[in-house]
Scaffold this active site. Structure first.
Site, short mmCIF file in Angstrom:
data_model
loop_
_atom_site.label_atom_id
_atom_site.label_comp_id
_atom_site.label_asym_id
_atom_site.label_seq_id
_atom_site.Cartn_x
_atom_site.Cartn_y
_atom_site.Cartn_z
CB THR A 11 6.28 -2.23 -13.84
OG1 THR A 11 6.09 -2.83 -12.55
CG2 THR A 11 7.04 -3.19 -14.74
N GLY A 12 6.52 0.55 -11.74
CA GLY A 12 5.71 1.50 -10.98
C GLY A 12 6.00 2.95 -11.37
CD GLN A 13 4.26 8.49 -9.13
OE1 GLN A 13 3.28 9.16 -9.41
NE2 GLN A 13 4.78 8.50 -7.90
CG ASP A 64 7.24 -11.54 -6.20
OD1 ASP A 64 6.19 -11.47 -6.88
OD2 ASP A 64 7.31 -11.19 -5.01
N GLY A 87 10.27 -1.54 -5.12
CA GLY A 87 9.18 -2.52 -5.22
C GLY A 87 8.42 -2.58 -3.90
CG MET A 89 0.51 -4.64 -1.76
SD MET A 89 -0.54 -3.19 -1.76
CE MET A 89 -0.67 -2.87 -0.03
CB THR A 133 6.71 5.77 3.24
OG1 THR A 133 5.47 6.47 3.36
CG2 THR A 133 6.64 4.56 4.17
CE1 TYR A 157 3.74 1.05 1.44
CE2 TYR A 157 3.24 2.95 2.82
CZ TYR A 157 3.93 2.38 1.77
OH TYR A 157 4.80 3.15 1.03
CE LYS A 161 7.38 0.76 1.48
NZ LYS A 161 8.44 0.85 0.47
NE ARG A 192 0.58 8.57 -6.14
CZ ARG A 192 1.09 7.86 -5.13
NH1 ARG A 192 1.74 6.74 -5.37
NH2 ARG A 192 0.98 8.30 -3.90
P1 NAP Z 1 3.85 1.92 -7.32
O1 NAP Z 1 3.55 2.78 -8.50
O2 NAP Z 1 2.76 1.23 -6.61
O3 NAP Z 1 4.92 0.82 -7.80
C1 NAP Z 1 5.25 -0.27 -7.00
C2 NAP Z 1 6.15 -1.20 -7.78
O4 NAP Z 1 6.47 -2.34 -6.95
C3 NAP Z 1 5.51 -1.78 -9.06
O5 NAP Z 1 6.49 -1.91 -10.05
C4 NAP Z 1 5.05 -3.15 -8.60
O6 NAP Z 1 4.95 -4.08 -9.64
C5 NAP Z 1 6.22 -3.51 -7.69
N1 NAP Z 1 5.90 -4.63 -6.79
C6 NAP Z 1 4.81 -4.81 -6.02
N2 NAP Z 1 4.88 -5.96 -5.36
C7 NAP Z 1 6.06 -6.53 -5.70
C8 NAP Z 1 6.71 -7.75 -5.36
N3 NAP Z 1 6.15 -8.64 -4.54
N4 NAP Z 1 7.92 -8.02 -5.92
C9 NAP Z 1 8.48 -7.14 -6.77
N5 NAP Z 1 7.92 -5.98 -7.15
C10 NAP Z 1 6.72 -5.68 -6.60
O7 NAP Z 1 4.65 2.74 -6.22
P2 NAP Z 1 5.47 4.13 -6.37
O8 NAP Z 1 4.54 5.25 -6.09
O9 NAP Z 1 6.26 4.11 -7.62
O10 NAP Z 1 6.42 4.03 -5.09
C11 NAP Z 1 7.72 3.44 -5.18
C12 NAP Z 1 8.17 3.05 -3.79
O11 NAP Z 1 8.23 4.19 -2.96
C13 NAP Z 1 7.27 2.06 -3.08
O12 NAP Z 1 8.09 1.23 -2.28
C14 NAP Z 1 6.40 2.93 -2.19
O13 NAP Z 1 5.96 2.20 -1.07
C15 NAP Z 1 7.40 4.00 -1.81
N6 NAP Z 1 6.85 5.33 -1.52
C16 NAP Z 1 6.01 5.94 -2.40
C17 NAP Z 1 5.56 7.22 -2.14
C18 NAP Z 1 4.64 7.94 -3.10
O14 NAP Z 1 4.02 8.93 -2.67
N7 NAP Z 1 4.58 7.55 -4.36
C19 NAP Z 1 5.98 7.90 -0.97
C20 NAP Z 1 6.86 7.24 -0.11
C21 NAP Z 1 7.30 5.96 -0.40
P3 NAP Z 1 3.58 -4.21 -10.53
O15 NAP Z 1 3.67 -3.10 -11.54
O16 NAP Z 1 3.72 -5.56 -11.10
O17 NAP Z 1 2.44 -4.04 -9.58
O1 G4F Z 2 -3.41 8.92 -2.09
P1 G4F Z 2 -3.47 8.06 -0.88
O2 G4F Z 2 -4.05 6.70 -1.05
O3 G4F Z 2 -2.02 8.02 -0.28
P2 G4F Z 2 -1.42 7.67 1.17
O4 G4F Z 2 -2.33 6.79 1.94
O5 G4F Z 2 -1.02 8.96 1.79
O6 G4F Z 2 -0.14 6.82 0.76
C1 G4F Z 2 0.71 7.21 -0.31
O7 G4F Z 2 1.72 8.05 0.20
C2 G4F Z 2 2.61 7.42 1.14
C3 G4F Z 2 3.62 8.48 1.58
O8 G4F Z 2 3.08 9.21 2.66
C4 G4F Z 2 3.29 6.25 0.46
F1 G4F Z 2 4.16 5.65 1.32
C5 G4F Z 2 2.26 5.25 0.00
O9 G4F Z 2 2.91 4.20 -0.71
C6 G4F Z 2 1.29 5.95 -0.95
O10 G4F Z 2 1.99 6.32 -2.11
O11 G4F Z 2 -4.36 8.78 0.24
C7 G4F Z 2 -4.06 10.10 0.67
C8 G4F Z 2 -5.16 10.58 1.61
C9 G4F Z 2 -5.49 9.59 2.74
O12 G4F Z 2 -5.67 10.31 3.94
C10 G4F Z 2 -6.83 9.00 2.32
O13 G4F Z 2 -7.64 8.56 3.39
O14 G4F Z 2 -6.36 10.73 0.86
C11 G4F Z 2 -7.43 10.17 1.60
N1 G4F Z 2 -8.50 9.82 0.68
C12 G4F Z 2 -9.73 10.39 0.69
N2 G4F Z 2 -10.49 9.81 -0.25
C13 G4F Z 2 -8.47 8.87 -0.26
C14 G4F Z 2 -9.73 8.86 -0.85
N3 G4F Z 2 -7.46 8.05 -0.65
C15 G4F Z 2 -7.73 7.19 -1.68
N4 G4F Z 2 -6.74 6.38 -2.11
N5 G4F Z 2 -8.96 7.13 -2.28
C16 G4F Z 2 -10.01 7.94 -1.89
O15 G4F Z 2 -11.10 7.88 -2.43
#
Ligand code: NAP
Ligand code: G4F
Length: 385
Positions: A11-13, A64, A87, A89, A133, A157, A161, A192
């Site tokens: 259900t996530g991005q 879960d 999946g 947080m 990540t 986090y 990870k 997102r």
């Molecule tokens: P996201 O949009 O936050 O989606 C997270 C998904 O995990 C959602 O479907 C959420 O369900 C589910 N989830 C949360 N807690 C859970 C639990 N206890 N049991 C089962 N499912 C659970 O994240 P995303 O951006 O798609 O990222 C996907 C994965 O890549 C994550 O593991 C994230 O940490 C990792 N990642 C993301 C990025 C990035 O930049 N996007 C970069 C590096 C790594 P709900 O919809 O119910 O909340």
């Molecule tokens: O968009 P962010 O919250 O992403 P962050 O912390 O880089 O984490 C994301 O990317 C990771 C991969 O490197 C994933 F593993 C993780 O699951 C997630 O998807 O914040 C990006 C930057 C940070 O430095 C933060 O301090 O933006 C800065 N920022 C500045 N103002 C903010 C804000 N971040 C958020 N969320 N909200 C603000 O108002």
């Protein structure tokens, strides 16, 4: 026989884009969905099929990552060829508020999947992708970061990870599982989560130009991220599992940009030039000029007049709220995707401008709809975060 994939976090991005991608490739996709008090399938609604249809290519299971029995039963029932463990947080700032839950889901959750495979004796049948990540690099030891750069996590986090990364490597080495880590740098899209910085900016911008909000409050705008498009990154996940041998890969664009510059670029897409002044919590982003033609094309004539009168009284559309600062920050991430380029043949199609313009356009459509509803007297939500 169709290949079977199991996606946690469907259900996530990333889960939503990956499910669509795999279904197009002919997979039957199983997904794990958490029980929630509201339906939470918006991102996969277009793929969702009536559960009464006999042959479906998308099947959802309640589950879960904190429940090992449930995870084991789902894997046993659907017998996947590929598991994508997405999946988590996934919000870094929130992980400081719920560190134990984050460790359980993001760290031990991965172990539960690996153990289930061992227990079910499926190690020769299934391939596992672990969503690792760039946050692992944290207080970076070198720039750019590669597969060999030492880790230095800076949040609950990232620590969770880190465990998930190493337990994946350990099960690969100890038991011969086909288990791989994708070390993905930040990737964004129009779907997102609203509280990540990219989407917060594009949504805030759309609300400001339509008069739904006055100010966008930001945290640390000096940090730098290597941002790509989620559509490109889910392809890398798939390619990683198609390799004969499991391995770990950095997936990144190789370009890093300040958060402040992301803000500036986003506003420029609707014809607004911003400048910044002041330091730390006294910094503001203010409007220096408006390109009428672009603004009218992207927003509307009516809103141009309103926006111009608004900036006459207060041109500061960006302010800082230290409440968004993190106790420990990751200041710079920049990935070197050479290994993925060479071994997987992976290259991103989107650049940052393409990503931002798609996100801005999408949030403008969304907020125009909200504005329309508001004008019609219907309730709209604030979603303050
Ligand atoms: P996201 O949009 O936050 O989606 C997270 C998904 O995990 C959602 O479907 C959420 O369900 C589910 N989830 C949360 N807690 C859970 C639990 N206890 N049991 C089962 N499912 C659970 O994240 P995303 O951006 O798609 O990222 C996907 C994965 O890549 C994550 O593991 C994230 O940490 C990792 N990642 C993301 C990025 C990035 O930049 N996007 C970069 C590096 C790594 P709900 O919809 O119910 O909340
Ligand atoms: O968009 P962010 O919250 O992403 P962050 O912390 O880089 O984490 C994301 O990317 C990771 C991969 O490197 C994933 F593993 C993780 O699951 C997630 O998807 O914040 C990006 C930057 C940070 O430095 C933060 O301090 O933006 C800065 N920022 C500045 N103002 C903010 C804000 N971040 C958020 N969320 N909200 C603000 O108002």
């Amino acid at each position: 026989m169709d290949k079977i994939a199991l996606i946690t976090g469907i259900t996530g991005q990333d889960g939503a884009y990956l499910a669509e991608f795999l279904i197009r490739k002919g997979y039957v996709v199983h997904g794990i969905k958490r029980r929630s008090s509201l339906l939470n399938t918006d991102r996969i609604d277009h793929l969702y099929q009536d559960p009464h249809i006999e042959k479906r290519d998308l099947i959802l299971h309640y589950g879960d990552l904190s429940d090992s029995m449930n995870i084991t039963r789902i894997i046993q029932e659907c017998r996947p060829d590929e598991i994508y463990n997405l999946g988590a947080m996934s919000h870094v700032k929130v992980s400081f508020d719920i560190p134990e839950y984050t460790a359980n889901t993001d760290g031990i959750g991965t172990l539960r999947i690996l153990e289930a495979i061992r227990l079910l004796d499926m190690k020769d049948h299934v391939r596992i992708y672990q969503a690792s990540t760039s946050e692992l690099y944290g207080l970076v030891r070198e720039v750019p970061q590669t597969e060999n750069t030492p880790f230095y996590p800076r949040s609950p986090y990232a620590c969770a990870k880190l465990y998930a990364y190493w337990i994946t490597v350990n099960y690969r080495e100890a038991y011969g599982l086909h288990a791989s880590n994708g070390i993905l740098f930040n990737h964004e899209s129009p779907i997102r989560g609203e509280t990540f910085v990219s989407r917060k900016i594009t949504r805030g911008l759309a609300r400001i130009v339509l008069g739904l909000q006055d100010t966008l409050f930001m945290g640390n705008m000096s940090s730098k991220r290597d941002w790509g498009h989620a559509k490109d990154y889910i392809k890398a996940m798939y390619l990683i599992l198609q390799q004969e041998k499991p391995d770990d890969y950095v997936i990144a664009t190789g370009v890093t940009t300040e958060v402040r510059e992301f803000v500036r670029k986003a506003f420029a897409f609707v014809g607004i030039e911003l400048s910044f002044k002041g330091e730390k919590e006294n910094e503001t982003g203010y409007v220096t000029s408006v390109n009428d033609k672009i603004f009218i094309e992207k927003v509307s004539h009516e809103h141009l007049t309103k926006f111009k009168s608004r900036i006459l009284t207060d041109p500061n559309v960006i302010k800082v709220d230290p409440g968004y600062y993190r106790p420990t920050e990751v200041e710079i991430l920049l990935g070197d995707p050479s290994k993925a380029n060479e071994k997987l043949g992976w290259k991103p199609k989107y650049d940052l401008n393409g990503l931002i313009s798609e996100m801005v356009d999408s949030d403008l459509v969304l907020m125009k709809k909200e504005n329309y509803l508001r004008k019609g007297g219907y309730k709209i939500l604030n979603y303050f975060e």
